[in-house]
Design a protein around this motif. Structure first.
Motif, PDB file in Angstrom:
ATOM      1  N   SER A  58      13.294 110.569-100.992  1.00 40.62           N
ATOM      2  CA  SER A  58      12.819 109.535-101.671  1.00 40.62           C
ATOM      3  C   SER A  58      11.793 108.928-101.035  1.00 40.62           C
ATOM      4  O   SER A  58      10.790 108.507-101.769  1.00 40.62           O
ATOM      5  CB  SER A  58      14.093 108.797-101.732  1.00 40.62           C
ATOM      6  N   ILE A 216      13.134 102.122-104.378  1.00 40.77           N
ATOM      7  CA  ILE A 216      12.893 103.140-103.204  1.00 40.77           C
ATOM      8  C   ILE A 216      11.978 102.470-102.154  1.00 40.77           C
ATOM      9  O   ILE A 216      12.581 102.312-100.896  1.00 40.77           O
ATOM     10  CB  ILE A 216      12.172 104.552-103.561  1.00 40.77           C
ATOM     11  N   PRO A 242       8.845 109.438-107.686  1.00 40.72           N
ATOM     12  CA  PRO A 242      10.161 109.911-107.795  1.00 40.72           C
ATOM     13  C   PRO A 242      10.353 111.078-108.661  1.00 40.72           C
ATOM     14  O   PRO A 242      10.031 111.139-109.957  1.00 40.72           O
ATOM     15  CB  PRO A 242      11.180 108.625-107.961  1.00 40.72           C
TER      16      PRO A 242
END
Length: 797
Positions: A58, A216, A242
Motif C-alpha cells: 500500500s 493509505i 492503489p
C-alpha cells in the motif's frame, strides 16, 4: 421452402462474388471488434490479476536508518497495519556485451517468508545462495546469459564482483527490462555486503486496511509519526495508485481507441451493405413491380431483402468470430510481452461474441433499411417503367460544365459524367476509401512523429553521457581530466535529489513505484549557464540567475493549480524548501523534474562546492563513438577511484523511450490495413454496380461502334477518378486524425504531445496502392461488361 425465400437464395448464389465481398466487409469489422474487445477484456483482467498476485505494498516508507527486526515486529502490531516487511533497493551496474547497463538490486529479508511485493519463481534456485541472485525473466534476456552463469556487477560503493545467476523469476509489477534498458535482480543482505555496500534494510513496505489513496496516506503518516518519535527519521513515503499497474491507464486508453476504430470499420462495411442494397433494389425494380402485380405487399417484399442481409451477416459472423478469437490470442501475447505479464487465463468472456453478433446483424440491417423500405414501397407503374440509372444532372450544373471541357478526351468525359451520376453513392465510396487512407496515413504520420519526438531527445540533451556518483564529490579535478580526453567537447557538474510537493503532514510523499522510475519526481540542479541542455520552454522563461530560488517545472511535475510567479514548497531529504515558479518546459523521455540553479540547491542542501553527477558531451555524437568514449571515461573513473552509481548514455535512453510505443504504432497500421481492405471492396462493389446499372447503355455504345477497349477504358477511368478523389479526401481527413492521435499518444507516454508530421512516404504509398487498386478493381467489371453481347445488353432489364 416458401417461394419468396427460394428467390432470395437464388439471388445470393447468382451474384455470389458481390455478396461474398459484402460478407467480407462486414466480417472485417466484426473481426476487429472481437479482436480488440477480446484483448481489452483479457489484458485488463490479467493485468489486474498479475499485478495483485505480487501483493503490492500500500505504501513504502523510506527511513534514514536501517530497520531492525524488533522495530519491524512493533510495526506489525501498529493499528491499521495488516502486514509489514523490510526491504532495500540498490542501484548498481551490470556489464553486458562490453557495455554497462543499470541494474536494480532488490534486497529481500527472507526468501522463504515474504508476503508483500512478491515475485513468482520460474526456474533454478528459489533461494539464492550468498554471492548469487535471482533475475527477473526479462532481464535474463537482456543479459543474454543462462542460469548458472556469472555476470559482473559494479555497486555504487564497492568493487566489481562476479555474481552467479541462480534462478529466474517473474515480477509482473516491473516493466520489461528491454523496455527500460535496465536489469532487475533479487539478492540477500549478505550478498549486498559482499558487494561492498554498507546499506541495510531502509524500506518499510506496509499493507493497510484502506484502499483509497487518502486513507493509505493517513495511515502511512500516522506510522511515520510513530517512527519519528522512536528515533527513526522518515525520508520519504511512496504511495503508488492503489491496485493499479504502472501501465494500466495507458493500456486502457489505447485499447479504447482501438475499440472505436473497430466499430468504425464495421460501420464502413455496413454503409457498403446499404449502398449495395440500394443498387440491388434498383436492379430488381421490375421484379418488384411484377411481384406487386401478382399480389405481393411492400412488407413481404421488404422481408425478402432483409432476409438477404441477415444471410450475408450470418456468413460474416460464422467466419469472423472464430478468426477474431485467434487474433485476440495473438494480440494478447504481444501485449503481455510489452507489459511483462503472464496470461494465466486466456479465455475470452462470453459477452464479446454476443456483442459481435448484435453489432454484426443490427448495424448492416440499420444501414440497409432506408433503401429496402424505399424500394419495396415503389408503385407498380414506377417499377415497370424503370429503364436503369437516370441522368439527374441538370444542363447548367457545375458537373456538366466540368465534363464538357474541351481539353479532356471523350472517354474521360463519359467516365466523369458516369461517376457524377450517383452522387450519394460516389460520396459513400469515396468516404470508404478515404477512411482507410486516412487511417493509413495517420499511422505512418504518427510513426514519423514518434521518431521525430525521439530525435528531440538529442536536440534537448546536448550531452551524450550522464554519470551519477555514489556520493557527492569535489568536481574540479575530475572535470579537468575529462575535459582533456580526446573527443570530449564539454563537461559540467550537476546535482540531483528526489523531491516531492510538501503536504500538510510535512512528509515527502510521492507516487513512485518500486522500480524507482514510474511516478518518480526529481529535482535537477545545474549551472544556469549550462550549455548542455536546450529546454523547450512552454511558458515563462529558463533559469538565468543564482540566488533567487527559482524553479522551472517540466510537464510531468506541473501542478494544475499553479502558474508563473507562484511559490511552491518542495521537500529535499525531508527538508521543506520554497521555490518561485518562473517557467514550464516540455521534456521528451523525462519523468517529473524540477530544474533549479545548482548554486541555490547547494545552499539549501548544504553541499556547496560538491556535485553528484556529470554531463559529458562528445564532438562526435554517434552511438559507436559514444560507446567507445564511455569506456574510456569508465577507465578514468577507476583510475581516480571514484564510485559511479550509474552511467546512462543518451542513446540508451532513446532506445528505452522508443520501446514504449512501437507496438501501438504497428497496431494502428494493422487497423488501417483492415479499413483499407473495406474501402477497396467498396470501390470494386461500386464499380460493378455502376456497370450493371448501365448495361443497356453499354449495349447502345457498342451498337454505334464502341470497341471493347473503349468500354474498358471508360470503366477504368471511372474507378481511377473515384480513387483520386478518395486520395484527396484521405489526406484532408488524416490531418485532424494525426493531430488528435498525436496529442493522445504523447499524453499517455511522457505527456509530450507529438507534433503534426506529414509522412511523404505514407502519401506516396497510398497513392500507388489506390491507383493500382482502382485499376484492378475496374478490370473485372470491365471484362464482365465486354463479355455481354450487344443483343443481350440491349435486352437487359
Amino acid at each position: 421452402m416458401n417461394t419468396r425465400f427460394i428467390k432470395v437464395i437464388r439471388d445470393l448464389s447468382t451474384d455470389y462474388g458481390k455478396n461474398a465481398m459484402l460478407a467480407l466487409a462486414i466480417g472485417i469489422g466484426i473481426f476487429g471488434i472481437g479482436t480488440i474487445l477480446g484483448s481489452h477484456a483479457v489484458i485488463n483482467r490479467e493485468m489486474a490479476r498479475n499485478y495483485m498476485s505480487t501483493v503490492p505494498a500500500s505504501a513504502t516508507i523510506e527511513c534514514e536508518k536501517s530497520i531492525s527486526a524488533g522495530l519491524l515486529d512493533s510495526v506489525r502490531t501498529f493499528p491499521g497495519i495488516k502486514h509489514a516487511e523490510r526491504r532495500a533497493t540498490v542501484v548498481a551496474r551490470m556489464f553486458v556485451n562490453e557495455r554497462w547497463y543499470p541494474i536494480l538490486l532488490f534486497v529481500v529479508d527472507d526468501f522463504q517468508d515474504f508476503n508483500i511485493s512478491k515475485f513468482h519463481y520460474l526456474s533454478g534456485d528459489s533461494i539464492p545462495a550468498d554471492g548469487s541472485m535471482l533475475v527477473e525473466r526479462t532481464a535474463l534476456d537482456l543479459m543474454n546469459l543462462e542460469l548458472g552463469k556469472q555476470i559482473k556487477i559494479r555497486p555504487s560503493n564497492g568493487d566489481d564482483k562476479m555474481i552467479t545467476i541462480a534462478g529466474a523469476v517473474h515480477d509482473p509489477g516491473l516493466a520489461p527490462a528491454w523496455q527500460e534498458q535496465a536489469g532487475y535482480a533479487y539478492i540477500s543482505l549478505p550478498t549486498l555486503k559482499m558487494l561492498g555496500e554498507t546499506q541495510g534494510f531502509d524500506l518499510l513496505r506496509i499493507l493497510v486496511d484502506e484502499n483509497s489513496t487518502q486513507g493509505i496516506t493517513s495511515k502511512a503518516e500516522l506510522l511515520s509519526d510513530w517512527l519519528t518519535s522512536n528515533g527513526h527519521k522518515v525520508h520519504e513515503i511512496q504511495i503508488p495508485p492503489p491496485g493499479k499497474h504502472p501501465h494500466q491507464s495507458q493500456m486502457n486508453a489505447v485499447l479504447s481507441i482501438f475499440t472505436i476504430f473497430s466499430f468504425m470499420t464495421l460501420l464502413l462495411g455496413s454503409i457498403l451493405v446499404g449502398t449495395s442494397m440500394a443498387t440491388i433494389m434498383l436492379r430488381h425494380i421490375r421484379q418488384i413491380g411484377v411481384m406487386k402485380t401478382i399480389g405481393g405487399t411492400s412488407f413481404q417484399i421488404a422481408q425478402l431483402y432483409i432476409f438477404m442481409i441477415l444471410v450475408i451477416s450470418l456468413v460474416a459472423l460464422i467466419i469472423s468470430i472464430p478468426l477474431s478469437r485467434l487474433a485476440a490470442y495473438g494480440f494478447n501475447s504481444q501485449l503481455a510481452t510489452l507489459l511483462n505479464l503472464e496470461i494465466i487465463d486466456s479465455s475470452i468472456p462470453y459477452w464479446i461474441p454476443l456483442i459481435q453478433t448484435a453489432a454484426g446483424i443490427l448495424t448492416p440491417l440499420i444501414a440497409a433499411l432506408f433503401p429496402v423500405i424505399k424500394g419495396s414501397r415503389m408503385s407498380i407503374r414506377s417499377a415497370l417503367d424503370s429503364h436503369g440509372v437516370a441522368n439527374n444532372i441538370s444542363a447548367n450544373a457545375w458537373s456538366t460544365r466540368l465534363t464538357g471541357a474541351g481539353w479532356v478526351s471523350d472517354t474521360f468525359r463519359i467516365s466523369l459524367r458516369n461517376v457524377l451520376r450517383q452522387r450519394t453513392r460516389l460520396a459513400l465510396t469515396v468516404g470508404l476509401l478515404a477512411a482507410g487512407g486516412a487511417m493509413f496515413m495517420m499511422a505512418l504520420n504518427l510513426s514519423d512523429a514518434w521518431d521525430k519526438n525521439l530525435g528531440r531527445i538529442y536536440i534537448q540533451r546536448l550531452y551524450d553521457l550522464e554519470i551519477r556518483f555514489s556520493g557527492r564529490i569535489a568536481p574540479d579535478s575530475i572535470i579537468s581530466k575529462i575535459s582533456h580526453v580526446e573527443g570530449v567537447k564539454s563537461v559540467e557538474g550537476w546535482d540531483f535529489a528526489p523531491t516531492s510537493f510538501v503536504t500538510s503532514g510535512g512528509y515527502e510523499i510521492t507516487k513512485t513505484y518500486p522500480d524507482k522510475g514510474h511516478g518518480s519526481f526529481t529535482m535537477l540542479a545545474l549551472p544556469v549557464s549550462s550549455r548542455l541542455l536546450n529546454p523547450t520552454i512552454l511558458e515563462g522563461r529558463w533559469l538565468s540567475r543564482d540566488g533567487s530560488n527559482e524553479v522551472v517545472l517540466n510537464q510531468g511535475a506541473r501542478p494544475d493549480d499553479k502558474k508563473i510567479g507562484d511559490t511552491i514548497s518542495l521537500s529535499i531529504d525531508g527538508l521543506p524548501t520554497s521555490w518561485k515558479i518562473i517557467g514550464f518546459t516540455e521534456d521528451v523521455g523525462t519523468h517529473a523534474t524540477a530544474y533549479v540553479s545548482i548554486v541555490d540547491f547547494s545552499k539549501v542542501v548544504g553541499t556547496v562546492g560538491k556535485i553528484r553527477e556529470l554531463r559529458v558531451a562528445y564532438t562526435d555524437r554517434s552511438r559507436e563513438n559514444a560507446i567507445h568514449k564511455n569506456q574510456t571515461l569508465e577507465q578514468l573513473f577507476e583510475v581516480e577511484n571514484i564510485d559511479v552509481s550509474s552511467s546512462i548514455p543518451v542513446w540508451l535512453l532513446r532506445n528505452a523511450v522508443a520501446g514504449h510505443m512501437r507496438v501501438l504504432i504497428n497496431s494502428l497500421l494493422a487497423m488501417a490495413l483492415l479499413m483499407g481492405i473495406v474501402g477497396s471492396i467498396g470501390l470494386l462493389s461500386t464499380t460493378s454496380m455502376n456497370v450493371l446499372e448501365r448495361t443497356r447503355e453499354i449495349g447502345v455504345m457498342r451498337a454505334i461502334g464502341a470497341t471493347p477497349k473503349t468500354i474498358r477504358n471508360i470503366i477504368v477511368w471511372e474507378a481511377l477518378t473515384v480513387g483520386i478523389l478518395s486520395i484527396l479526401a484521405a489526406f484532408g481527413m488524416s490531418l485532424p486524425l494525426s493531430y488528435y492521435m498525436g496529442e493522445f499518444i504523447g499524453a499517455i507516454s511522457f505527456r509530450t504531445p507529438l507534433s503534426l508530421t506529414i509522412s511523404i512516404v505514407a502519401i506516396a504509398i497510398w497513392v500507388v496502392v489506390i491507383l493500382i487498386g482502382s485499376t484492378l478493381a475496374s478490370l473485372y467489371p470491365a471484362k464482365k461488361a465486354n463479355r455481354i453481347t450487344t443483343r443481350e445488353a440491349l435486352a437487359y432489364e
